[in-house]
Design a protein around this motif. Structure first.
Motif, PDB file in Angstrom:
ATOM      1  N   PHE A 131       0.855  -1.190   0.000  1.00  0.00           N
ATOM      2  CA  PHE A 131       0.000   0.000   0.000  1.00  0.00           C
ATOM      3  C   PHE A 131       0.893   1.243   0.000  1.00  0.00           C
ATOM      4  O   PHE A 131       2.031   1.235   0.479  1.00  0.00           O
ATOM      5  CB  PHE A 131      -0.939   0.000   1.214  1.00  0.00           C
ATOM      6  CG  PHE A 131      -0.264   0.197   2.531  1.00  0.00           C
ATOM      7  CD1 PHE A 131      -0.134   1.470   3.094  1.00  0.00           C
ATOM      8  CD2 PHE A 131       0.262  -0.886   3.235  1.00  0.00           C
ATOM      9  CE1 PHE A 131       0.480   1.653   4.308  1.00  0.00           C
ATOM     10  CE2 PHE A 131       0.894  -0.711   4.444  1.00  0.00           C
ATOM     11  CZ  PHE A 131       0.996   0.570   4.991  1.00  0.00           C
ATOM     12  N   ASN A 132       0.344   2.282  -0.616  1.00  0.00           N
ATOM     13  CA  ASN A 132       1.041   3.580  -0.673  1.00  0.00           C
ATOM     14  C   ASN A 132      -0.020   4.656  -0.454  1.00  0.00           C
ATOM     15  O   ASN A 132      -0.776   4.990  -1.351  1.00  0.00           O
ATOM     16  CB  ASN A 132       1.741   3.755  -2.018  1.00  0.00           C
ATOM     17  CG  ASN A 132       2.641   4.978  -2.044  1.00  0.00           C
ATOM     18  OD1 ASN A 132       2.632   5.773  -1.107  1.00  0.00           O
ATOM     19  ND2 ASN A 132       3.419   5.119  -3.101  1.00  0.00           N
ATOM     20  N   GLY A 133      -0.070   5.190   0.773  1.00  0.00           N
ATOM     21  CA  GLY A 133      -1.131   6.134   1.100  1.00  0.00           C
ATOM     22  C   GLY A 133      -2.466   5.415   1.131  1.00  0.00           C
ATOM     23  O   GLY A 133      -2.644   4.422   1.838  1.00  0.00           O
ATOM     24  N   SER A 134      -3.414   5.894   0.342  1.00  0.00           N
ATOM     25  CA  SER A 134      -4.737   5.270   0.306  1.00  0.00           C
ATOM     26  C   SER A 134      -4.844   4.182  -0.767  1.00  0.00           C
ATOM     27  O   SER A 134      -5.869   3.522  -0.873  1.00  0.00           O
ATOM     28  CB  SER A 134      -5.807   6.346   0.056  1.00  0.00           C
ATOM     29  OG  SER A 134      -5.551   7.003  -1.182  1.00  0.00           O
ATOM     30  N   LYS A 135      -3.779   4.007  -1.559  1.00  0.00           N
ATOM     31  CA  LYS A 135      -3.797   2.993  -2.618  1.00  0.00           C
ATOM     32  C   LYS A 135      -3.259   1.677  -2.071  1.00  0.00           C
ATOM     33  O   LYS A 135      -2.247   1.651  -1.381  1.00  0.00           O
ATOM     34  CB  LYS A 135      -2.959   3.457  -3.805  1.00  0.00           C
ATOM     35  CG  LYS A 135      -3.475   4.736  -4.465  1.00  0.00           C
ATOM     36  CD  LYS A 135      -2.596   5.140  -5.639  1.00  0.00           C
ATOM     37  CE  LYS A 135      -3.119   6.425  -6.302  1.00  0.00           C
ATOM     38  NZ  LYS A 135      -2.262   6.828  -7.453  1.00  0.00           N
ATOM     39  N   THR A 136      -3.955   0.563  -2.405  1.00  0.00           N
ATOM     40  CA  THR A 136      -3.530  -0.758  -1.940  1.00  0.00           C
ATOM     41  C   THR A 136      -3.422  -1.698  -3.144  1.00  0.00           C
ATOM     42  O   THR A 136      -4.175  -1.600  -4.118  1.00  0.00           O
ATOM     43  CB  THR A 136      -4.530  -1.339  -0.928  1.00  0.00           C
ATOM     44  OG1 THR A 136      -5.816  -1.404  -1.526  1.00  0.00           O
ATOM     45  CG2 THR A 136      -4.600  -0.460   0.320  1.00  0.00           C
ATOM     46  N   GLY A 137      -2.456  -2.618  -3.021  1.00  0.00           N
ATOM     47  CA  GLY A 137      -2.301  -3.639  -4.065  1.00  0.00           C
ATOM     48  C   GLY A 137      -3.139  -4.865  -3.769  1.00  0.00           C
ATOM     49  O   GLY A 137      -3.856  -4.935  -2.762  1.00  0.00           O
ATOM     50  N   ARG A 138      -3.021  -5.866  -4.626  1.00  0.00           N
ATOM     51  CA  ARG A 138      -3.816  -7.081  -4.404  1.00  0.00           C
ATOM     52  C   ARG A 138      -3.197  -7.896  -3.268  1.00  0.00           C
ATOM     53  O   ARG A 138      -1.998  -7.816  -2.985  1.00  0.00           O
ATOM     54  CB  ARG A 138      -3.892  -7.919  -5.688  1.00  0.00           C
ATOM     55  CG  ARG A 138      -2.593  -8.469  -6.183  1.00  0.00           C
ATOM     56  CD  ARG A 138      -2.768  -9.111  -7.549  1.00  0.00           C
ATOM     57  NE  ARG A 138      -1.550  -9.754  -8.019  1.00  0.00           N
ATOM     58  CZ  ARG A 138      -1.229 -11.016  -7.766  1.00  0.00           C
ATOM     59  NH1 ARG A 138      -2.055 -11.784  -7.066  1.00  0.00           N
ATOM     60  NH2 ARG A 138      -0.102 -11.536  -8.224  1.00  0.00           N
ATOM     61  N   THR A 139      -4.050  -8.721  -2.618  1.00  0.00           N
ATOM     62  CA  THR A 139      -3.633  -9.513  -1.466  1.00  0.00           C
ATOM     63  C   THR A 139      -3.021 -10.833  -1.939  1.00  0.00           C
ATOM     64  O   THR A 139      -3.594 -11.546  -2.779  1.00  0.00           O
ATOM     65  CB  THR A 139      -4.821  -9.790  -0.554  1.00  0.00           C
ATOM     66  OG1 THR A 139      -5.382  -8.536  -0.139  1.00  0.00           O
ATOM     67  CG2 THR A 139      -4.402 -10.573   0.667  1.00  0.00           C
ATOM     68  N   LEU A 140      -1.833 -11.175  -1.402  1.00  0.00           N
ATOM     69  CA  LEU A 140      -1.148 -12.430  -1.680  1.00  0.00           C
ATOM     70  C   LEU A 140      -1.202 -13.313  -0.456  1.00  0.00           C
ATOM     71  O   LEU A 140      -1.188 -12.823   0.679  1.00  0.00           O
ATOM     72  CB  LEU A 140       0.296 -12.167  -2.093  1.00  0.00           C
ATOM     73  CG  LEU A 140       0.470 -11.259  -3.329  1.00  0.00           C
ATOM     74  CD1 LEU A 140       1.946 -10.997  -3.587  1.00  0.00           C
ATOM     75  CD2 LEU A 140      -0.176 -11.890  -4.547  1.00  0.00           C
ATOM     76  N   VAL A 141      -1.270 -14.643  -0.648  1.00  0.00           N
ATOM     77  CA  VAL A 141      -1.453 -15.594   0.451  1.00  0.00           C
ATOM     78  C   VAL A 141      -0.325 -16.608   0.416  1.00  0.00           C
ATOM     79  O   VAL A 141       0.058 -17.118  -0.655  1.00  0.00           O
ATOM     80  CB  VAL A 141      -2.818 -16.301   0.360  1.00  0.00           C
ATOM     81  CG1 VAL A 141      -2.992 -17.275   1.517  1.00  0.00           C
ATOM     82  CG2 VAL A 141      -3.944 -15.276   0.338  1.00  0.00           C
ATOM     83  N   GLU A 142       0.227 -16.908   1.618  1.00  0.00           N
ATOM     84  CA  GLU A 142       1.233 -17.957   1.789  1.00  0.00           C
ATOM     85  C   GLU A 142       0.753 -18.887   2.882  1.00  0.00           C
ATOM     86  O   GLU A 142       0.393 -18.447   3.978  1.00  0.00           O
ATOM     87  CB  GLU A 142       2.583 -17.345   2.175  1.00  0.00           C
ATOM     88  CG  GLU A 142       3.193 -16.434   1.132  1.00  0.00           C
ATOM     89  CD  GLU A 142       3.810 -17.216  -0.028  1.00  0.00           C
ATOM     90  OE1 GLU A 142       3.965 -18.443   0.120  1.00  0.00           O
ATOM     91  OE2 GLU A 142       4.121 -16.591  -1.051  1.00  0.00           O
ATOM     92  N   ASN A 143       0.698 -20.201   2.611  1.00  0.00           N
ATOM     93  CA  ASN A 143       0.390 -21.218   3.606  1.00  0.00           C
ATOM     94  C   ASN A 143       1.701 -21.844   4.046  1.00  0.00           C
ATOM     95  O   ASN A 143       2.448 -22.417   3.235  1.00  0.00           O
ATOM     96  CB  ASN A 143      -0.559 -22.274   3.049  1.00  0.00           C
ATOM     97  CG  ASN A 143      -1.959 -21.721   2.837  1.00  0.00           C
ATOM     98  OD1 ASN A 143      -2.505 -21.077   3.727  1.00  0.00           O
ATOM     99  ND2 ASN A 143      -2.550 -21.952   1.667  1.00  0.00           N
ATOM    100  N   LEU A 144       1.996 -21.748   5.349  1.00  0.00           N
ATOM    101  CA  LEU A 144       3.291 -22.144   5.887  1.00  0.00           C
ATOM    102  C   LEU A 144       3.115 -23.323   6.829  1.00  0.00           C
ATOM    103  O   LEU A 144       2.036 -23.562   7.383  1.00  0.00           O
ATOM    104  CB  LEU A 144       3.937 -20.963   6.609  1.00  0.00           C
ATOM    105  CG  LEU A 144       4.001 -19.644   5.797  1.00  0.00           C
ATOM    106  CD1 LEU A 144       4.538 -18.527   6.657  1.00  0.00           C
ATOM    107  CD2 LEU A 144       4.876 -19.835   4.554  1.00  0.00           C
ATOM    108  N   SER A 145       4.208 -24.052   7.039  1.00  0.00           N
ATOM    109  CA  SER A 145       4.189 -25.247   7.890  1.00  0.00           C
ATOM    110  C   SER A 145       4.062 -24.841   9.346  1.00  0.00           C
ATOM    111  O   SER A 145       4.370 -23.702   9.718  1.00  0.00           O
ATOM    112  CB  SER A 145       5.472 -26.055   7.683  1.00  0.00           C
ATOM    113  OG  SER A 145       6.597 -25.307   8.138  1.00  0.00           O
ATOM    114  N   PRO A 146       3.621 -25.755  10.234  1.00  0.00           N
ATOM    115  CA  PRO A 146       3.402 -25.401  11.641  1.00  0.00           C
ATOM    116  C   PRO A 146       4.689 -25.065  12.381  1.00  0.00           C
ATOM    117  O   PRO A 146       4.645 -24.340  13.379  1.00  0.00           O
ATOM    118  CB  PRO A 146       2.714 -26.630  12.223  1.00  0.00           C
ATOM    119  CG  PRO A 146       3.063 -27.757  11.300  1.00  0.00           C
ATOM    120  CD  PRO A 146       3.182 -27.158   9.934  1.00  0.00           C
ATOM    121  N   ASN A 147       5.829 -25.588  11.914  1.00  0.00           N
ATOM    122  CA  ASN A 147       7.085 -25.325  12.619  1.00  0.00           C
ATOM    123  C   ASN A 147       7.804 -24.090  12.079  1.00  0.00           C
ATOM    124  O   ASN A 147       8.844 -23.683  12.626  1.00  0.00           O
ATOM    125  CB  ASN A 147       8.016 -26.542  12.514  1.00  0.00           C
ATOM    126  CG  ASN A 147       7.438 -27.758  13.216  1.00  0.00           C
ATOM    127  OD1 ASN A 147       6.771 -27.612  14.243  1.00  0.00           O
ATOM    128  ND2 ASN A 147       7.657 -28.954  12.662  1.00  0.00           N
TER     129      ASN A 147
END
Length: 1170
Positions: A969-985
């Protein structure tokens, strides 16, 4: 704002002054030859103080400077022969000095001043000098004056003649002023007149007093003493209360008759321009009323004023139209009488056309006009240079025709001063007017290039005083245009002024006045600037505020920006002192903690050098009312009393209520209690009272601001005793131990006791009709019954009693004896899991007989035994949930998921818990985890972001992984949301940036088989945050930097070899003439890094210093390779790239001007190492 009437009056005054200026005569400049002109002289009737020196003014102007002489009583007054008399230098003013003795009366007489020069003689008026006199009152014996009650009386004053006449007033011998009204008053002649005498007039004596103006002394005449003969004895009370005081005194009522003037008619002569005073004083019983009329018309409008209780009529500034017959009418209920006064108005001479100075060119014609009027008509006499014109040498160019002198074909040398004397029997007028024959080209008398500023739409005037002979013609032009300005908005006056009726913005510019006669012309310029008016666009408004508040008075002003604005504040039309509690701002005034003294009119005055505007508002401060006063008890009765008080000031906020309080001195002395309240419109109330109370009352006033201070207490009032009328309230019985019952109640207060020795009869028995009553008499509001069975009901009564008897029979109240612990525990406890944090309980209730008291609640005690996760420590603190009342089910919530719990139940009464049930053990299923403990964000460079976190504090199950979402994000502008699924450890993550400018927002949560847990949100630091700069220490590991350092090292090696070769040649360096002197750091050549060398090939390296032995000294420098590699904080362009990769530090010598201008380059820094 300023009222329109005030602005109109101000404009009218300005217009009058303007027209007066425009009508003034043209003055001859003093650098030109001219006859004398009298500029200052004493008044005609000149009265002086005998204690001071005498000054007789006479000043004149002329060219050449005039000389002065005097006449006294028509004869030449030789000033030089009298040592007490002198004449001021360059003036004709006489000074008569009495410091060395002498009698001022010897110098009384008629004086006249003569001012002479080569062109004529000017005369002053004849000055009649008199010395003030304040003669003593002749001694006389004053007998007691006997007079009948109701008869008229006049006490004569006859003051000694003074100069000027003294001021007369009447007082008693004890210096008390004599009260005057329509019955008793002082006449204009100083006598004291009684329309009718009353017995009370003999209670004082009467003395006439004369106050003399110059000596400021008061002389007192011997007092008159009155003896009033009356027909009835004096009774002050009946005299005051009788509807007709004269009949009460036995005084006969009479019709009016005049005491002054006498008779039915009189006449009075008055001179035009002075005040006419007509007077009628009449006697009669009762005292007559006076009315004034004019025969054949109304009294002069706007000029008349009634004085001295209508006994005097004053007409100001009398004119011929005020002549006629006036009559006064004196009347009372017995009749009326009239006196006629015939008024004749005469007039001393007054000017119709006063002669003015006449300026002529050679060969011109002119005239002097002297016209005056008066009654009788004045005679006109002409003089020239102080002598009758008939006796002066003949002048063929002059002709006298009555009140006019005509001059024809005048020539240079015929200048003179002419006097016109207009006289009749009432006075005379003397005017000087000179005739000056001059041949002068035009000249402008005003300063060159004047600047005139005027407010838009205001009247203004551009002055261009000029002179010339012949009299020049003057024309005005604007901005060099050829049209003469006269007419429309412009009006040109003969004295050279250009008047504008209304100045507009388009009237701005440069105006030129041009004076022309046959000898030439002269001109001057005047620049006119038209400014915007000063206006208050938002002024203060009337406000009503509470004491201690913070009112703000607005004063927003619009004005011309080229003018300096000054805003001042007035309070009650006087300058406001701005103290610590006030803050003056550009657009208003704020008062902090407003107090009563701040109440009043506030005026905002906005002013510039040209105009001003004002606005006014009234600030009303509301305060708590003043305390009531003067409390009084009346209508005293057995059970009531009337209380009356005088209200205090409401301080601008109406009183809404009065609170009456009382205090008694037996049970709670000094403690005040509210008795009753009443509306603010009353100041008296009947108060109901209780027996056997020694009352004292006070009153408090209440308004919207608050309560006043209490009034001073009233006197005390004691009521008689009686038996109590009510019993105690709040009776209850309850056990404090297993074998007792405590009986308590609310005791009677001081107004309920009704008598001395108040006590309580306590009775109780088991709730059984066959049971017997027990009783006890106590004085405290508590009694304990011992040896009672466990939790059985009792009937209780508490009755009040004093020495006058008992209260009525009390009501019966049910109480219970003490409880014991329950004997049984709940059974058949069953548990059903509802979700990961809650369970449902059921149980079998205990039998009521085992409770041994009143059932209060069931309680479920539980504790967390362990977690189903290995190696996770848990707290085993016991907790409980209450289930009030007689019930058999409930829910336990807020348990930790994925844990082993234990639980047991009890039943509770007022004594405590009973025995515990069997312990039940149960596991809780998995739930969603809590949020991770923390999320740390690091940015080691512009390309990457490192994330680090910790596992959740409460996993609530087996973690199956983490979910990380992020977006730029830059000020009031936001980019798209990216998702990462990570291991429990996994507890770290590195993000490769795609945008070096934007920041990032991260959402992290843990996950179990049940679902996702709570989300933790963090944002990356700002671009220039410490998170950036702290980690920028890895520049030395960058490949480009290593290559750059290698290149620099190779260059240094080459330069060192070159330096070694040059030194081995033994090059000679010139030195300064003084070989004992080092180079001056301030030397210009040192500053710019250049030196003068004889051999161009033998130049030393830049920034090197040459010593006397020809060697090169090493420069001190802070520059190093370390500085380049790991210098101060790096700086970035907007795209994130480095700027200023090298940080050069300036050492102490550089700041002193000892380094060359090239020292900032890396090469020069290397030179300094050689």
């Amino acid at each position: 704002m300023v009222p329109p009437s005030a602005r109109l009056a101000r404009a009218a005054l300005a217009l009058a002054l303007c027209l007066q200026h425009l009508a003034s005569a043209i003055e001859v400049p003093l650098d030109l030859p001219q006859p004398p002109t009298i500029t200052k002289q004493s008044v005609k009737d000149y009265i002086v103080d005998p204690r001071d020196n005498i000054f007789i003014d006479c000043e004149a102007k002329g060219n050449p400077l005039p000389t002065f002489s005097w006449t006294r009583n028509g004869k030449f007054f030789n000033v030089a022969k009298d040592p007490k008399v002198s004449m001021r230098r360059r003036s004709g003013t006489l000074v008569i000095d009495f410091h060395s003795g002498g009698r001022p009366e010897d110098y009384e007489g008629e004086y006249q001043c003569f001012a002479r020069n080569d062109f004529g003689t000017a005369l002053s008026s004849k000055i009649h000098l008199q010395v003030s006199k304040s003669p003593l009152w002749p001694k006389e014996k004053v007998d007691v004056i006997e007079v009948d009650e109701g008869a008229p009386l006049s006490l004569q004053c006859n003051p000694p003649p003074g100069l000027p006449s003294p001021v007369i007033f009447w007082m008693s011998s004890s210096m008390e002023p004599i009260h005057q009204d329509k019955r008793v008053s002082q006449g204009q002649n100083g006598d004291l007149y009684f329309s009718n005498v009353l017995l009370q007039d003999a209670q004082t004596d009467y003395s006439c007093n004369a106050r003399f103006h110059f000596t400021h002394t008061i002389q007192q005449k011997n007092p008159y003493t009155l003896k009033v003969k009356t027909k009835k004895p004096h009774n002050e009370t009946s005299f005051r209360n009788h509807t007709d005081m004269y009949s009460a005194r036995g005084v006969s009522e009479t019709t009016p008759s005049f005491m002054y003037p006498y008779g039915t008619s009189s006449s009075q002569m008055v001179l035009r321009g002075v005040d006419l005073l007509l007077e009628c004083i009449a006697s009669g019983v009762p005292a007559p009323d006076i009315m004034w009329y004019k025969k054949g018309g109304e009294l002069p409008a706007g000029k008349t004023k009634l004085e001295n209780f209508n006994k005097a009529l004053r007409i100001s500034n009398v004119s011929e139209e005020d002549s006629g017959e006036y009559f006064c009418l004196a009347s009372n209920k017995m009749g009326s009488i009239r006196h006629t006064i015939s008024v004749r108005v005469k007039a001393a001479p007054y000017w119709l056309d006063e002669p003015q100075n006449l300026i002529l060119a050679p060969g011109e014609d002119g005239r002097l006009v002297c016209r005056a009027n008066g009654n009788p008509k004045p005679m006109i006499q002409w003089l020239v240079n102080g002598e009758p014109i008939e006796a002066s040498p003949p002048n063929p160019s002059r002709e006298v025709a009555g009140d006019t002198i005509v001059f024809r074909d005048t020539q240079i040398g015929s200048s003179a001063v002419y006097q016109c004397n207009a006289s009749n029997e009432h006075g005379y007028l003397l005017a000087n007017a000179f005739v000056s024959v001059l041949d002068v080209p035009p000249r402008i008398l005003a300063p060159r290039n004047q600047l005139i500023k005027v407010i838009q739409y205001n009247r203004t005037r551009l002055d261009c005083p000029f002179f010339g002979s012949p009299i020049p013609t003057l024309r005005w032009f604007k901005n060099g245009q050829g049209n003469t300005l006269d007419g429309g908005n412009y009006k040109a006056h003969e004295n050279g002024s250009l008047e504008m009726n209304m100045a507009r913005k388009e009237d701005q510019g440069i105006y030129t006045c041009v004076a022309t006669n046959i000898l030439g012309k002269a001109e001057a310029q005047v620049r006119l600037e038209v400014k915007d008016p000063t206006r208050i666009v938002r002024g203060p408004e009337d406000q009503v505020v509470k004491r201690g508040s913070m009112p703000r008075l607005h004063c927003r002003v619009k004005h011309d920006p080229t003018l300096k604005l000054t805003v001042t504040w007035l309070k009650d039309d006087a300058p406001l002192y701005i103290g610590n509690r006030m803050k003056k701002e550009d657009d208003g005034l704020t008062i902090y903690g407003v107090a009563e003294r701040d109440q009043g009119d506030y005026t905002c005055v906005a002013s510039t050098e040209l105009d001003k505007d004002s606005a006014k508002a009234y600030l009303t401060v509301l305060e708590r009312p003043d305390r009531p006063r003067d409390l009084e008890l009346t209508d005293l009765a057995e059970r009531s009393v009337r209380l009356t008080w005088i209200p205090g000031d409401d301080n601008n906020s109406p009183i809404t209520d009065y609170i009456v309080q009382f205090e008694e001195d037996r049970y709670q002395p000094g403690t005040w209690h509210n008795h009753s309240s009443y509306p603010g419109s009353v100041n008296s109330a009947v108060l109901s009272l209780s027996p056997y109370v020694n009352y004292q009352f006070r009153v408090i006033a209440v308004n919207d601001v608050g309560s006043s201070l209490p009034s001073m207490p009233s006197e005390r009032y004691q009521t008689n005793g009686a038996r109590p009328e009510i019993n105690p309230t709040g009776v209850q019985g309850a056990g404090t131990q297993r074998n007792n019952m405590e009986i308590t109640w609310t005791p009677l207060n001081a107004t309920q006791a009704y008598g001395p020795n108040l006590r309580y009869i306590v009775r109780w028995r088991r709730r059984d009709p066959r049971g017997s009553w027990h009783n006890e008499t106590v004085k405290t509001p508590r009694h304990v019954v011992w040896n009672t069975p466990i939790y059985v009901p009792y009937e209780i009564k508490v009755q009040a009693e004093n020495d006058f008897g008992r209260a009525p029979e009390p009501d019966t109240v049910i109480g219970y004896s003490g409880e014991d612990y329950p004997k049984a525990a709940p059974t058949d406890v069953r548990i059903r899991v509802l979700n990961s944090t809650a369970i449902a309980l059921t149980w079998t209730r205990v039998h009521l007989d085992t409770i041994q008291g009143q059932l209060k609640e069931y309680r479920a005690y539980f504790w967390r035994e362990s977690s189903l996760l290995k190696n996770l420590w848990v707290s085993k603190k016991r907790q409980y949930v209450s289930f009030p009342g007689d019930r058999n089910r409930g829910i336990v919530s807020r348990l930790f998921p994925y844990s082993n719990y234990k639980l047991e139940m009890v039943v509770s009464n007022g004594r405590g818990d009973g025995p515990r049930s069997e312990v039940k053990e149960f596991p809780m299923p998995e739930g969603v985890p809590s949020s991770p403990r923390y999320l740390r964000i690091r940015q080691p460079n512009l390309e990457t972001i490192n994330l680090e976190w910790d596992h959740p504090e409460h996993p609530n199950g087996v973690l199956t992984g983490y979910n990380l979402r992020y977006q730029a994000f830059n000020g009031s502008k936001t980019g798209r949301t990216l998702v990462e699924n990570l291991s429990p450890n996994q507890t770290r993550f590195t993000l490769q940036r795609t945008d070096p400018i934007s920041r990032y927002r991260f959402f992290l949560r843990a996950r179990t088989q049940v679902g996702d847990g709570e989300t933790l949100v963090e944002e990356s630091p700002a671009l220039l945050n410490e998170a950036y700069t702290k980690n920028q220490v890895d520049i030395a590991t960058q490949g480009w930097f290593i290559g750059l350092m290698c290149a620099i090292a190779l260059l240094v090696l080459i330069l060192l070899i070159v330096c070694f070769i040059k030194r081995s040649r033994g090059g000679k360096y010139p030195v300064r003439d003084n070989k004992d002197e080092h180079l001056n750091p301030e030397d210009k050549n040192v500053e710019d890094g250049s030196f003068d060398y004889s051999d161009e090939d033998n130049k030393p390296l830049p920034n090197s210093q040459t010593s006397l032995d020809g060697t090169i000294k090493q420069q001190e420098s802070d520059d190093s390779l370390v500085d380049y590699g790991e210098g101060g904080e790096g700086q970035f362009n907007e795209d994130g790239s480095f700027i200023g990769q090298y940080t050069v530090k300036k050492d102490k010598e550089e700041t002193e001007g000892n380094e060359s201008s090239e020292a900032t380059s890396p090469v020069n820094a290397i030179y300094s190492l050689a």
